[in-house]
Design a protein around this motif. Sequence first.
Motif: not given
Length: 624
Positions: A46, A53, A137, A141, A144-145
């Motif tokens: 993250d 997580l 979630s 992540r 975005e990565t």
Amino acid sequence: MALLQISEPGQSPEPHQRKLAVGIDLGTTNSLVAAMRLGKPETLPDLSGRHILPSVVRYLPAGEVVVGDEARDAIFEDSRNTISSVKRLMGRGVDDVKTLGDCLPYEFIQSETEMPYIRTEAGDKSPVEISSEILKSLSVRAQETLGGDISGAVITVPAYFDEAQRQATKDAAKLAGLHVYRLLNEPTAAAVAYGLDRGAEGVHAIYDLGGGTFDISILRLNKGVFEVLSTGGDSALGGDDFDHAIAQWILKESGQECVGTSVARQLMEIARGLKEQLTDADSVNVNVDTGCFTWQGVLTREVFHSLVDPLIAKTVRACKRALRDANLGPGDIHDVVMVGGSTRVLRVREKVADFFGATPLCDIDPDRVVAVGASIQADVLAGNKPDDEMVLLDVIPLSLGIETMGGLMEKIIHRNTTIPVTRAQEFTTFKDGQTALAVQVVQGERELVSDCRSLAKFELRGIPPMVAGSARIRVTYQVDADGLLSVSAKELTSNVETNVEVKPSYGLSDNEVTRMLKDSFDFAEGDKDARALAEERVEADRQLEALRQALAENGEELLSADERKQLHQLMEALAISKQGEDSVAIRKAIDELNSTSEVFAARRMDKSINQALSGQSIDNLGEE
Ligand code: ADP
Ligand code: MG
């Protein structure tokens, strides 16, 4: 073996366009997401660099949802709205949860649907919804990565998960907006991470000790497919118990009698930290300052080991049982794979090595190995690999069969058979002189065709007229790598042949597949009765038909009027009981008719032997 790529109709991947595919380990304690990056499978962090997580979801009054470490921090202060270990509730009915619910701090709501709901400040939430928050979630992540939309995911589940638990996991993914390429068994994912699927055929043990659960799976690699030979474990044994043992030790050493729940929780947190440090250090300093009491001491690895030895011994006993269930001994195991954060504990590795007599595989981080394996599979399923590297096999979800006399489903390829596959079965004609055969291709698990799904119908024509039962018709089912079924029927004495292509894997939604499977379990008993009834009816028809023909041929000549009358009465009785629903009564009528018609059959036999003998010499007969 070539890869079986299954893309949805109309969604086949563009060549050369790399797809973003992820593997997700949706764990009881912790969850992770992994993907192929620069040709290597890696778990994704993250924004603060954390890969793991925690599988904890907290609902705030305004409807806001917090997932992960921040939620875990609130487990004790806001226990009603902070849900951990939701995986234990997946696919469970209201009744299952009643027993579990007493030990959990949540308020369960009875619902009209089968699912239990948990009452939170943000409304009533089902386990599926709660799990979907964890998946969302991880999906955010990953986007975005990786910088793009996720085209699909492979999500792992325990090998022992039943259909309902798997379906609940898929539903959670759907709710999170994730396209599921497939669910993969956790032990299989771990084996794939180590490349065991590309190694020699053999049996492997996957030892998975997580936060609150222990799973042992014995897998056999057979022609590129992992078969689950047996599973075992303890759903209430894991790293949490190690923490508990250390906390108890602290209380004893410090001379504290008993403490309140809040202190006990603090001690558990301290214990977890000490346990994790002991992986690298021989001993650690213990500093307890709970506000209620303070204590300082030293915990050595030796003492720690003596605390956890009884717990580890429990897992070894479960390994023994799993091996016994698979009819194997420790020496039959080729590789032992270590999975789960608690296998970091050196003592665990030692004891497992002792039992199996082999050094377990633990080079890949045991927290991450499942997610890593899942991401390798996801990459393959997304179509990102050249053909020759593809090793994945698929199975057919529902049995494929044929309708036989009496509306019965005769399975030719059973569900869960890996594809590609070819299976053939021989059938025969029912009536004398029958020249055509209707083939109905059906899919499903139920005994009666009317409860299954008809995929196709075709006719084999031009069978040379023969006595009932003497034609030999071979029906061949072939499912190719893309899940396409073709069926052919061939009469073997005359070589008359016909075939059709059908598409079984599309057109059935996952829900339908689940419903059909569920029905087959629910109705299994009733289906058996229905099958018995249909079989007796077919047999009754066959007997009646044969006897009618025989009577027409030489009933007058070989039987007295009384004998004929008796036979006709019994035939009538059979015809009537055949209309009824009682298979036992039909069987009885058939048996009665049989024993009475025996005399007639014997006389017919004598007659035909006499006919054959007349006008022929014994020598000629001998040459036949
Ligand atoms: P799950 O599969 O149940 O979600 P994990 O595989 O993530 O769980 O394992 C979590 C457990 O691993 C926790 O009990 C945690 O304390 C333990 N753990 C993590 N790191 C270590 C370590 N270095 N030494 C011992 N235990 C560890
Ligand atoms: Mg796990």
